[in-house]
Design a protein around this motif. Structure first.
Motif, PDB file in Angstrom:
ATOM      1  N   PRO A 260      -5.628   2.169  -5.216  1.00 27.77           N
ATOM      2  CA  PRO A 260      -5.977   3.238  -4.495  1.00 27.77           C
ATOM      3  C   PRO A 260      -4.860   3.836  -3.527  1.00 27.77           C
ATOM      4  N   VAL A 261      -4.652   5.162  -3.258  1.00 22.03           N
ATOM      5  CA  VAL A 261      -3.410   5.240  -2.388  1.00 22.03           C
ATOM      6  C   VAL A 261      -4.040   5.780  -1.053  1.00 22.03           C
ATOM      7  N   PHE A 262      -3.197   5.780   0.051  1.00 21.08           N
ATOM      8  CA  PHE A 262      -3.637   6.263   1.158  1.00 21.08           C
ATOM      9  C   PHE A 262      -2.857   7.488   1.682  1.00 21.08           C
ATOM     10  N   ILE A 263      -3.570   8.346   2.449  1.00 23.24           N
ATOM     11  CA  ILE A 263      -2.867   9.470   2.962  1.00 23.24           C
ATOM     12  C   ILE A 263      -3.143   8.918   4.561  1.00 23.24           C
TER      13      ILE A 263
ATOM     14  N   ALA B 100       0.792  -1.170  -0.040  1.00 26.34           N
ATOM     15  CA  ALA B 100      -0.064   0.010   0.081  1.00 26.34           C
ATOM     16  C   ALA B 100       0.835   1.208   0.092  1.00 26.34           C
ATOM     17  N   ILE B 101       0.250   2.158  -0.591  1.00 30.52           N
ATOM     18  CA  ILE B 101       1.137   3.514  -1.035  1.00 30.52           C
ATOM     19  C   ILE B 101       0.660   4.625  -0.134  1.00 30.52           C
ATOM     20  N   ASP B 102       1.548   5.305   0.571  1.00 31.90           N
ATOM     21  CA  ASP B 102       1.286   6.424   1.389  1.00 31.90           C
ATOM     22  C   ASP B 102       1.975   7.749   0.964  1.00 31.90           C
ATOM     23  N   ILE B 103       1.232   8.793   0.905  1.00 35.17           N
ATOM     24  CA  ILE B 103       1.732  10.166   0.526  1.00 35.17           C
ATOM     25  C   ILE B 103       1.729  11.191   1.484  1.00 35.17           C
ATOM     26  N   SER B 104       1.689  10.746   2.770  1.00 31.62           N
ATOM     27  CA  SER B 104       1.584  11.724   3.854  1.00 31.62           C
ATOM     28  C   SER B 104       2.653  12.817   3.900  1.00 31.62           C
ATOM     29  N   HIS B 105       3.949  12.301   3.671  1.00 34.06           N
ATOM     30  CA  HIS B 105       4.939  13.229   3.895  1.00 34.06           C
ATOM     31  C   HIS B 105       5.482  13.748   2.457  1.00 34.06           C
ATOM     32  N   SER B 106       4.883  13.522   1.313  1.00 32.48           N
ATOM     33  CA  SER B 106       5.368  13.710   0.025  1.00 32.48           C
ATOM     34  C   SER B 106       4.791  15.395  -0.369  1.00 32.48           C
ATOM     35  N   GLY B 107       5.541  15.932  -1.297  1.00 31.83           N
ATOM     36  CA  GLY B 107       5.291  17.301  -1.733  1.00 31.83           C
ATOM     37  C   GLY B 107       3.950  17.483  -2.439  1.00 31.83           C
TER      38      GLY B 107
ATOM     39  N   THR C 195       4.227  15.754  -6.098  1.00 34.04           N
ATOM     40  CA  THR C 195       4.308  14.563  -6.119  1.00 34.04           C
ATOM     41  C   THR C 195       3.277  13.513  -5.539  1.00 34.04           C
ATOM     42  N   CYS C 196       2.335  14.262  -4.667  1.00 30.24           N
ATOM     43  CA  CYS C 196       1.201  13.472  -4.164  1.00 30.24           C
ATOM     44  C   CYS C 196       0.187  13.258  -5.260  1.00 30.24           C
ATOM     45  N   VAL C 197      -0.026  14.273  -6.121  1.00 31.40           N
ATOM     46  CA  VAL C 197      -1.155  14.026  -7.178  1.00 31.40           C
ATOM     47  C   VAL C 197      -0.443  13.003  -8.286  1.00 31.40           C
ATOM     48  N   ASP C 198       0.695  13.362  -8.559  1.00 31.19           N
ATOM     49  CA  ASP C 198       1.426  12.448  -9.452  1.00 31.19           C
ATOM     50  C   ASP C 198       1.291  10.958  -9.020  1.00 31.19           C
ATOM     51  N   VAL C 199       1.650  10.633  -7.733  1.00 35.40           N
ATOM     52  CA  VAL C 199       1.529   9.250  -7.283  1.00 35.40           C
ATOM     53  C   VAL C 199       0.217   8.834  -7.730  1.00 35.40           C
ATOM     54  N   ILE C 200      -0.796   9.568  -7.102  1.00 41.48           N
ATOM     55  CA  ILE C 200      -2.320   9.138  -7.179  1.00 41.48           C
ATOM     56  C   ILE C 200      -2.403   8.523  -8.516  1.00 41.48           C
ATOM     57  N   LYS C 201      -1.988   9.559  -9.580  1.00 37.25           N
ATOM     58  CA  LYS C 201      -2.425   9.413 -10.970  1.00 37.25           C
ATOM     59  C   LYS C 201      -1.631   8.055 -11.640  1.00 37.25           C
ATOM     60  N   ALA C 202      -0.438   7.934 -11.154  1.00 30.88           N
ATOM     61  CA  ALA C 202       0.436   6.659 -11.494  1.00 30.88           C
ATOM     62  C   ALA C 202       0.151   5.427 -10.956  1.00 30.88           C
ATOM     63  N   SER C 203      -0.469   5.540  -9.841  1.00 33.79           N
ATOM     64  CA  SER C 203      -0.879   4.003  -9.298  1.00 33.79           C
ATOM     65  C   SER C 203      -1.990   3.454  -9.708  1.00 33.79           C
ATOM     66  N   THR C 204      -1.834   2.248 -10.123  1.00 30.48           N
ATOM     67  CA  THR C 204      -3.143   1.370 -10.610  1.00 30.48           C
ATOM     68  C   THR C 204      -3.988   1.081  -9.233  1.00 30.48           C
TER      69      THR C 204
ATOM     70  N   LYS D 139     -11.014  10.298  -5.211  1.00 33.54           N
ATOM     71  CA  LYS D 139     -11.692  10.122  -6.568  1.00 33.54           C
ATOM     72  C   LYS D 139     -11.137   8.684  -7.070  1.00 33.54           C
ATOM     73  N   ARG D 140      -9.948   8.369  -6.549  1.00 33.61           N
ATOM     74  CA  ARG D 140      -9.577   7.128  -7.000  1.00 33.61           C
ATOM     75  C   ARG D 140      -9.597   5.967  -5.898  1.00 33.61           C
ATOM     76  N   GLY D 141     -10.449   6.204  -5.173  1.00 34.59           N
ATOM     77  CA  GLY D 141     -10.883   5.099  -4.129  1.00 34.59           C
ATOM     78  C   GLY D 141     -10.108   5.297  -2.911  1.00 34.59           C
ATOM     79  N   GLY D 142      -8.935   6.240  -2.678  1.00 35.60           N
ATOM     80  CA  GLY D 142      -8.154   5.950  -1.533  1.00 35.60           C
ATOM     81  C   GLY D 142      -8.923   6.945  -0.498  1.00 35.60           C
ATOM     82  N   VAL D 143      -8.014   6.645   0.905  1.00 40.41           N
ATOM     83  CA  VAL D 143      -8.733   7.145   1.990  1.00 40.41           C
ATOM     84  C   VAL D 143      -7.715   8.105   2.679  1.00 40.41           C
ATOM     85  N   ILE D 144      -7.755   8.983   3.466  1.00 34.34           N
ATOM     86  CA  ILE D 144      -6.956   9.826   4.317  1.00 34.34           C
ATOM     87  C   ILE D 144      -7.433   9.558   5.714  1.00 34.34           C
TER      88      ILE D 144
END
Length: 402
Positions: A248-251, A227-234, A237-246, A276-281
């Motif tokens: 859902p991404v966690f914050i 599972a990918i986490d973007i809590s500390h990313s810029g 980078t956060c939005v790029d990761v969300i779009k690159a991942s096939t 929008k991509r099914g992820g959770v904060i």
């Protein structure tokens, strides 16, 4: 707070070894009662009964904690960390009501061989020693799959899921992700506050976004089931990761910048794109993070202001909790490691009053119980509470972990 879980036998970290012979002994902070219990909820008897029932019976998952115990005297902190033997807080966990917990170990404070932290060999050492200890008791089990979480639920245990706050230790070696997966890591951040080979961190003056290597790493994490986490990313980078991942991404542990304008909080755009991509904060509660204009003295109330903001922004099905607590003096830890944790750049844009601890969300033993109590008091239904304390996280894991 619940009574100790029936399954817990009283095991203390590294009981299978001899203190002072096999490892250096320190005096550690109390896991229970280090600070006064939270008095702010004032539930009715009916509300209290309902909250305790939900905590005891539902699948309760924290998306982000540090469940190790820290020295009572924080002047011992560096020597303790260099010894490389972090103790898991079994006594406190036995009172937490948690079904599963994502534990992030030392990460940026992993300074066994270097004050710079994040060294691959140090992280592997930390993971291996912690796993050896887990293997010598029967209450906290190593969580690597949905079946492990269900087993923990069915047998009155806790599934302990290893996570890392950033992929910094892999450097430019994508195959290290496979090694870390083999060690049991099932969740990983992209970058911490400092940029790395994958992308930008939230402290940097400029954020170049996800790198080509970062895209390769995201693809590998998707294939492995990390599972990918973007809590500390810029932000970029956060939005790029969300779009690159096939997937859902966690914050896993953050709050809303629309409510408290620091780099450590997430923009509305990032939270919306994640949802929008099914992820959770997961809503954060580490000292001096999720403050709010209504509650600038950090406590459970200011944490829950961020919860309500995010629910209003993206819907309750995309919000959970990652309190980011530990057993010991969290503010003292921040003081000791302010440079490594980039606290000035992360939290320095807004003046705030320092608190000695976050009242109501001070440690893993009390956090989820008080959060559920607050949700009960504030009119949330059982179904809504069930979703935010575990159901939303399980939905994402069902897709990410296969």
């Amino acid at each position: 707070m619940l009574e100790p879980a029936e399954r817990y036998t009283g095991y203390r970290a590294y009981d299978y070894l001899e203190a002072g012979v096999d490892y250096r002994e320190f005096t550690y902070a109390a896991q229970i009662g280090r600070v006064p219990e939270y008095a702010g909820l004032q539930l009715t008897d009916e509300q209290s009964t309902r909250a305790k029932k939900l905590l005891a019976e539902e699948t309760v998952i924290s998306l982000h904690e540090h469940v190790q115990v820290f020295p009572e005297n924080m002047e011992d902190l560096r020597d303790h960390i260099r010894a490389g033997r972090e103790p898991t807080g079994y006594e406190g966990l036995a009172r937490s009501g948690l079904t599963a917990v994502f534990d992030n170990g030392m990460d940026g404070t992993c300074c066994i061989s270097s004050d710079a932290g994040w060294k691959y060999q140090d992280v592997l050492f930390d993971l291996g020693v912690r796993m050896a200890d887990l293997a010598h008791q029967d209450y906290v089990i190593k969580g690597e799959s949905l079946k492990d979480i269900q087993l923990a639920k069915d047998t009155g245990r806790i599934a302990h899921i290893f996570a890392l706050e950033a992929a910094t230790p892999i450097e430019n070696e994508v195959d290290r992700l496979d090694v870390l997966y083999g060690f049991g890591v099932r969740q990983m951040g992209i970058a911490y506050s400092e940029a790395n080979y994958l992308g930008g961190g939230l402290k940097e003056r400029g954020d170049g976004g996800l790198t080509y290597f970062g895209e390769k790493a995201v693809a590998r994490m998707n294939k492995l089931g990390i599972a990918i986490d973007i809590s500390h990313s810029g932000d970029r980078t956060c939005v790029d990761v969300i779009k690159a991942s096939t997937k859902p991404v966690f914050i896993t542990h953050a709050g809303a910048r629309g409510l408290w304008p620091t780099n450590r909080m997430k923009t509305d755009e990032t939270i919306i794109e994640c949802a929008k991509r099914g992820g959770v904060i997961g809503i954060e509660a580490a000292p001096h993070t999720t403050l709010s204009p209504a509650h600038p003295h950090h406590s459970l109330e200011s944490v829950m202001d961020h919860f309500q903001y995010c629910v209003d922004l993206v819907g309750i099905e995309h919000v959970s909790f990652g309190p980011d607590t530990l057993f010991g003096d969290h503010v003292g830890l921040h003081h000791a490691f302010a440079a490594q944790l980039s606290l000035g750049q992360a939290h320095g844009q807004v003046d705030f009053e320092e608190v000695p601890y976050v009242d109501g969300v001070e440690n893993p033993a009390e956090a989820m119980g008080n959060i559920i109590g607050w949700l009960v008091k504030n009119g949330y239904s059982d179904d809504e509470i069930r979703a935010v304390v575990g159901g939303n996280t399980m939905r994402v894991l069902e897709e990410v972990w296969f």
